[in-house]
Write a protein that holds these residues in place. Structure first.
Motif, PDB file in Angstrom:
ATOM      1  N   HIS A  13     -45.998  40.252  57.242  1.00  0.00           N
ATOM      2  CA  HIS A  13     -47.154  40.551  56.273  1.00  0.00           C
ATOM      3  C   HIS A  13     -48.316  39.784  56.525  1.00  0.00           C
ATOM      4  O   HIS A  13     -49.495  40.382  56.823  1.00  0.00           O
ATOM      5  N   THR A  16     -49.616  41.515  59.850  1.00  0.00           N
ATOM      6  CA  THR A  16     -50.102  42.824  60.100  1.00  0.00           C
ATOM      7  C   THR A  16     -50.828  43.278  58.622  1.00  0.00           C
ATOM      8  O   THR A  16     -51.436  44.148  58.960  1.00  0.00           O
ATOM      9  N   TYR A  18     -49.084  44.425  56.202  1.00  0.00           N
ATOM     10  CA  TYR A  18     -48.004  45.393  55.684  1.00  0.00           C
ATOM     11  C   TYR A  18     -47.739  44.824  54.537  1.00  0.00           C
ATOM     12  O   TYR A  18     -47.566  43.702  54.218  1.00  0.00           O
ATOM     13  N   THR A  19     -47.510  45.591  53.354  1.00  0.00           N
ATOM     14  CA  THR A  19     -47.075  45.131  52.179  1.00  0.00           C
ATOM     15  C   THR A  19     -45.570  44.717  52.233  1.00  0.00           C
ATOM     16  O   THR A  19     -44.958  45.359  53.080  1.00  0.00           O
ATOM     17  N   PRO A  21     -41.837  45.073  51.121  1.00  0.00           N
ATOM     18  CA  PRO A  21     -40.845  45.857  50.280  1.00  0.00           C
ATOM     19  C   PRO A  21     -39.817  44.933  49.683  1.00  0.00           C
ATOM     20  O   PRO A  21     -39.818  43.778  50.063  1.00  0.00           O
ATOM     21  N   LEU A 103     -40.268  46.936  57.602  1.00  0.00           N
ATOM     22  CA  LEU A 103     -41.835  46.810  56.969  1.00  0.00           C
ATOM     23  C   LEU A 103     -42.467  48.019  57.519  1.00  0.00           C
ATOM     24  O   LEU A 103     -43.375  48.872  56.750  1.00  0.00           O
ATOM     25  N   GLN A 104     -42.305  48.435  58.833  1.00  0.00           N
ATOM     26  CA  GLN A 104     -42.903  50.031  59.265  1.00  0.00           C
ATOM     27  C   GLN A 104     -42.734  51.209  58.610  1.00  0.00           C
ATOM     28  O   GLN A 104     -43.777  52.013  58.147  1.00  0.00           O
ATOM     29  N   ALA A 106     -41.463  51.076  55.446  1.00  0.00           N
ATOM     30  CA  ALA A 106     -41.987  50.800  53.993  1.00  0.00           C
ATOM     31  C   ALA A 106     -43.354  51.005  54.016  1.00  0.00           C
ATOM     32  O   ALA A 106     -43.837  51.425  52.838  1.00  0.00           O
ATOM     33  N   ASN A 107     -43.991  51.016  55.038  1.00  0.00           N
ATOM     34  CA  ASN A 107     -45.624  51.294  54.882  1.00  0.00           C
ATOM     35  C   ASN A 107     -45.971  52.518  55.667  1.00  0.00           C
ATOM     36  O   ASN A 107     -47.122  52.460  55.913  1.00  0.00           O
ATOM     37  N   ASP A 108     -45.002  53.275  55.939  1.00  0.00           N
ATOM     38  CA  ASP A 108     -45.185  54.651  56.191  1.00  0.00           C
ATOM     39  C   ASP A 108     -45.996  54.641  57.786  1.00  0.00           C
ATOM     40  O   ASP A 108     -46.530  55.618  58.156  1.00  0.00           O
ATOM     41  N   VAL A 109     -46.064  53.604  58.706  1.00  0.00           N
ATOM     42  CA  VAL A 109     -46.334  53.393  59.834  1.00  0.00           C
ATOM     43  C   VAL A 109     -45.805  54.600  60.676  1.00  0.00           C
ATOM     44  O   VAL A 109     -46.336  55.246  61.501  1.00  0.00           O
TER      45      VAL A 109
END
Length: 161
Positions: A13, A16, A18-19, A21, A103-104, A106-109
């Protein structure tokens, strides 16, 4: 292990943005189960005319020990070999790589990349950065990866066809 995963999620986080999750489920399984899961055809959408490929793929072993770790984005689960050693820099870096994938997704990357290889590229680059920052080593030394493998895993190959 949950504390380690949470600290990795926080590190990712911070690098990057990223939120964070909910943490992923983690399963430790035998190498045979990992191979079956990675190279099996039971969940692969292979057309009927290529069904013989399934029989071939089940015997594939693309590295001496099989997959080092996997992320199942549907189940939001990380799958690691049952000989995972929480004190091993190598094993922890593999876990970090899989946490990056968590995380990718979860963050829709995954919806904003040209191909899946770009997800791998970011995961390997973050794994390398983490190894350098936390353990004064790098991806090539800690994991034994070479630059050709890195390139093949991180580039969208449709450019070459």
């Amino acid at each position: 292990m949950i504390e380690l995963v949470l600290s990795m999620m926080l590190w990712i986080h911070n690098v990057t943005g990223y939120t964070i999750p909910e943490p992923p489920d983690i399963s430790l399984v035998s190498k045979e189960i990992m191979l079956s899961y990675a190279y099996g055809c039971d969940l692969d959408p292979i057309p009927e005319e290529n069904i013989q490929l399934c029989d071939t793929r089940k015997d594939w072993n693309l590295s001496e020990d099989g997959p080092l770790g996997m992320y199942d984005h549907v189940k939001k689960a990380i799958i690691m070999p049952d000989d995972f050693d929480i004190n091993s820099i190598h094993d922890k870096s593999i876990l970090l790589h899989e946490v990056v994938h968590h995380l990718q997704y979860a963050n829709d990357v995954h919806n904003n990349v040209e191909c899946k290889a770009k997800l791998e590229k970011e995961a390997y680059e973050l794994q390398d950065e983490w190894l350098r920052e936390k353990h004064n080593t790098n991806l090539y030394e800690a994991v034994g990866m070479n630059k050709v493998f890195f390139y093949l895993k991180t580039e969208c190959m449709h450019h070459f066809y």
